[in-house]
Design an enzyme around this catalytic site. Sequence first.
Site, mmCIF file in Angstrom:
data_model
loop_
_atom_site.group_PDB
_atom_site.id
_atom_site.type_symbol
_atom_site.label_atom_id
_atom_site.label_comp_id
_atom_site.label_asym_id
_atom_site.label_seq_id
_atom_site.Cartn_x
_atom_site.Cartn_y
_atom_site.Cartn_z
ATOM 1 N N GLU A 17 0.852 -1.199 0.000
ATOM 2 C CA GLU A 17 0.000 0.000 0.000
ATOM 3 C C GLU A 17 0.885 1.245 0.000
ATOM 4 O O GLU A 17 1.874 1.308 0.719
ATOM 5 C CB GLU A 17 -0.887 0.002 1.249
ATOM 6 C CG GLU A 17 -1.769 1.239 1.351
ATOM 7 C CD GLU A 17 -2.800 1.121 2.450
ATOM 8 O OE1 GLU A 17 -3.557 0.132 2.472
ATOM 9 O OE2 GLU A 17 -2.832 2.024 3.302
ATOM 10 N N THR A 48 -4.007 4.850 -1.288
ATOM 11 C CA THR A 48 -5.029 5.369 -0.379
ATOM 12 C C THR A 48 -5.711 6.618 -0.962
ATOM 13 O O THR A 48 -5.228 7.229 -1.922
ATOM 14 C CB THR A 48 -4.443 5.722 1.010
ATOM 15 O OG1 THR A 48 -3.519 6.780 0.840
ATOM 16 C CG2 THR A 48 -3.754 4.533 1.644
ATOM 17 N N TYR A 49 -6.810 6.999 -0.307
ATOM 18 C CA TYR A 49 -7.655 8.099 -0.782
ATOM 19 C C TYR A 49 -7.995 8.976 0.428
ATOM 20 O O TYR A 49 -8.350 8.455 1.488
ATOM 21 C CB TYR A 49 -8.924 7.471 -1.362
ATOM 22 C CG TYR A 49 -9.921 8.419 -1.956
ATOM 23 C CD1 TYR A 49 -9.883 8.730 -3.310
ATOM 24 C CD2 TYR A 49 -10.931 8.980 -1.173
ATOM 25 C CE1 TYR A 49 -10.818 9.581 -3.865
ATOM 26 C CE2 TYR A 49 -11.873 9.834 -1.722
ATOM 27 C CZ TYR A 49 -11.815 10.135 -3.067
ATOM 28 O OH TYR A 49 -12.737 10.976 -3.616
ATOM 29 N N HIS A 78 -8.154 3.063 -3.645
ATOM 30 C CA HIS A 78 -9.077 3.216 -2.518
ATOM 31 C C HIS A 78 -10.070 4.326 -2.873
ATOM 32 O O HIS A 78 -9.716 5.286 -3.574
ATOM 33 C CB HIS A 78 -8.342 3.636 -1.249
ATOM 34 C CG HIS A 78 -7.337 2.641 -0.741
ATOM 35 N ND1 HIS A 78 -6.981 2.562 0.588
ATOM 36 C CD2 HIS A 78 -6.600 1.690 -1.367
ATOM 37 C CE1 HIS A 78 -6.064 1.612 0.758
ATOM 38 N NE2 HIS A 78 -5.820 1.068 -0.421
ATOM 39 N N ALA A 123 -19.964 1.648 3.675
ATOM 40 C CA ALA A 123 -19.150 1.098 2.582
ATOM 41 C C ALA A 123 -19.975 0.141 1.719
ATOM 42 O O ALA A 123 -19.829 0.115 0.493
ATOM 43 C CB ALA A 123 -17.938 0.376 3.168
ATOM 44 N N GLN A 172 -7.411 -4.436 8.793
ATOM 45 C CA GLN A 172 -6.734 -3.391 9.557
ATOM 46 C C GLN A 172 -5.445 -3.984 10.112
ATOM 47 O O GLN A 172 -5.358 -5.205 10.312
ATOM 48 C CB GLN A 172 -7.674 -2.963 10.710
ATOM 49 C CG GLN A 172 -7.158 -1.895 11.627
ATOM 50 C CD GLN A 172 -6.902 -0.596 10.887
ATOM 51 O OE1 GLN A 172 -5.902 -0.494 10.176
ATOM 52 N NE2 GLN A 172 -7.780 0.370 11.033
ATOM 53 N N GLN A 208 5.030 6.762 15.251
ATOM 54 C CA GLN A 208 4.111 5.949 14.456
ATOM 55 C C GLN A 208 3.221 5.090 15.375
ATOM 56 O O GLN A 208 2.028 5.006 15.194
ATOM 57 C CB GLN A 208 4.977 5.047 13.597
ATOM 58 C CG GLN A 208 4.419 4.612 12.299
ATOM 59 C CD GLN A 208 5.424 3.668 11.609
ATOM 60 O OE1 GLN A 208 6.604 3.628 11.963
ATOM 61 N NE2 GLN A 208 4.954 2.911 10.661
HETATM 62 P P1 FAD Z 1 -18.207 0.619 7.019
HETATM 63 O O1 FAD Z 1 -18.100 -0.789 6.582
HETATM 64 O O2 FAD Z 1 -19.273 1.458 6.418
HETATM 65 O O3 FAD Z 1 -18.371 0.604 8.610
HETATM 66 C C1 FAD Z 1 -18.305 1.781 9.383
HETATM 67 C C2 FAD Z 1 -19.049 1.553 10.716
HETATM 68 O O4 FAD Z 1 -20.456 1.458 10.469
HETATM 69 C C3 FAD Z 1 -18.665 0.242 11.405
HETATM 70 O O5 FAD Z 1 -18.650 0.482 12.789
HETATM 71 C C4 FAD Z 1 -19.780 -0.727 11.013
HETATM 72 O O6 FAD Z 1 -19.962 -1.749 11.972
HETATM 73 C C5 FAD Z 1 -20.979 0.209 10.929
HETATM 74 N N1 FAD Z 1 -21.969 -0.233 9.923
HETATM 75 C C6 FAD Z 1 -21.715 -0.603 8.652
HETATM 76 N N2 FAD Z 1 -22.874 -0.897 8.003
HETATM 77 C C7 FAD Z 1 -23.870 -0.697 8.900
HETATM 78 C C8 FAD Z 1 -25.307 -0.810 8.830
HETATM 79 N N3 FAD Z 1 -25.926 -1.191 7.706
HETATM 80 N N4 FAD Z 1 -26.009 -0.534 9.953
HETATM 81 C C9 FAD Z 1 -25.397 -0.130 11.087
HETATM 82 N N5 FAD Z 1 -24.043 0.007 11.214
HETATM 83 C C10 FAD Z 1 -23.300 -0.269 10.135
HETATM 84 N N6 FAD Z 1 -9.661 5.647 5.149
HETATM 85 C C11 FAD Z 1 -9.462 6.650 4.260
HETATM 86 O O7 FAD Z 1 -9.946 7.773 4.464
HETATM 87 N N7 FAD Z 1 -8.754 6.444 3.111
HETATM 88 C C12 FAD Z 1 -8.211 5.240 2.797
HETATM 89 O O8 FAD Z 1 -7.575 5.087 1.753
HETATM 90 C C13 FAD Z 1 -8.379 4.159 3.725
HETATM 91 N N8 FAD Z 1 -7.878 2.934 3.474
HETATM 92 C C14 FAD Z 1 -8.107 1.901 4.358
HETATM 93 C C15 FAD Z 1 -7.615 0.627 4.056
HETATM 94 C C16 FAD Z 1 -7.828 -0.438 4.924
HETATM 95 C C17 FAD Z 1 -7.292 -1.813 4.580
HETATM 96 C C18 FAD Z 1 -8.526 -0.224 6.153
HETATM 97 C C19 FAD Z 1 -8.740 -1.352 7.114
HETATM 98 C C20 FAD Z 1 -9.034 1.047 6.454
HETATM 99 C C21 FAD Z 1 -8.834 2.113 5.569
HETATM 100 N N9 FAD Z 1 -9.332 3.394 5.823
HETATM 101 C C22 FAD Z 1 -9.128 4.422 4.930
HETATM 102 C C23 FAD Z 1 -10.041 3.676 7.089
HETATM 103 C C24 FAD Z 1 -11.577 3.494 6.954
HETATM 104 O O9 FAD Z 1 -12.100 4.452 6.055
HETATM 105 C C25 FAD Z 1 -12.184 3.662 8.357
HETATM 106 O O10 FAD Z 1 -11.780 2.596 9.177
HETATM 107 C C26 FAD Z 1 -13.688 3.898 8.441
HETATM 108 O O11 FAD Z 1 -13.996 4.321 9.762
HETATM 109 C C27 FAD Z 1 -14.561 2.669 8.171
HETATM 110 O O12 FAD Z 1 -14.557 2.324 6.858
HETATM 111 P P2 FAD Z 1 -15.368 1.013 6.341
HETATM 112 O O13 FAD Z 1 -15.269 1.039 4.891
HETATM 113 O O14 FAD Z 1 -14.891 -0.194 7.047
HETATM 114 O O15 FAD Z 1 -16.852 1.411 6.837
#
Ligand code: FAD
Length: 288
Positions: A17, A48-49, A78, A123, A172, A208
């Site tokens: 990444e 990343t984004y 991303h 997401a 993560q 970090q």
């Molecule tokens: P979601 O899957 O939408 O989940 C977010 C929260 O909502 C969770 O607590 C989940 O349990 C809850 N939830 C989901 N669906 C529902 C539903 N239907 N009803 C009720 N609750 C629900 N961030 C950046 O800004 N840029 C990046 O490039 C980036 N890259 C990443 C790469 C990886 C591998 C990882 C692990 C994280 C990355 N992140 C990045 C961080 C990420 O955007 C955050 O962790 C964010 O808070 C959650 O993203 P998600 O897509 O998992 O969200």
Amino acid sequence: MRIRDLFNEKKLVFSFEVFPPKNTSPIKSIYNALNELSELNPDFISVTYGAGGTSVNNKTTEISSLIKNVYKIEALAHLTSIGAKKENINFIKERLALEGVENILALRGDKKEECNSGDFLYASNLMNHLREDFNIIGACYPEGHIENKSIDLEIDNMKRKEENGCSSFISQLFFSNETYYEFLEKARNSGVKAPIQAGIMPVINKKQIQRIGNLCGAYIPLKFKKIMNRYEHNPEALREAGIAYAVEQIIDLSSSSVDGIHLYTMNNPYVARKIKENIKTVLKAVNE
Ligand code: FAD
């Protein structure tokens, strides 16, 4: 190539990444990092984004295109939905398609006060919007997501992501493989089927680790704490110890038949090279 096909070809998928350079650094600074990272033959490189519509966003498309079209390595862009309107997402979607990028890591992004939720609340909603045109990958959280920390809710969310087109996951970062194995077992027993790549972050300076602890709340095993404390005032020793810890994690994970390793390189080719040198033979043996 769609990254989901890599999991049929390889027993262990190995990826990197990178992040777009900050506004103060020219985009060219990523060339040096990519030149070196590409020599290490990763299966794909993700970019990343910046969540919430920051100016680095266009760089994600630009760098993904560079990886795909200049370095001829599979690219994973991303994309976050928080604060974004459907038309913003469609704009990026079209640009990525034009550049031939076939894979998107679809994310919500972290909640920030200044951001409204946008047109895609979670997401999985974004995945559903993108699934027809791209191979979709999702994030997962072996220790639960910071907003709720429940593993059961996390696994429910992974299943929701699968139903909405997610073909594999990247985890993560974590520092305890035992915690990761417990999570994997639970996810598989609950019916999560898509391949899951383990996210490994080599920690090479003390700042970090403090940032990571605050951001994602990863459990820090005593062994790891001791390394950080012992070498905190010797940057070179700390870097070597951090690399050794990541190598040990990867060798253990490879021996336990995980689907893949995703290395958070922090745009640091030296660290990525050192790790790759140490695991080259192991990766080859696993994929034979
Ligand atoms: P979601 O899957 O939408 O989940 C977010 C929260 O909502 C969770 O607590 C989940 O349990 C809850 N939830 C989901 N669906 C529902 C539903 N239907 N009803 C009720 N609750 C629900 N961030 C950046 O800004 N840029 C990046 O490039 C980036 N890259 C990443 C790469 C990886 C591998 C990882 C692990 C994280 C990355 N992140 C990045 C961080 C990420 O955007 C955050 O962790 C964010 O808070 C959650 O993203 P998600 O897509 O998992 O969200």
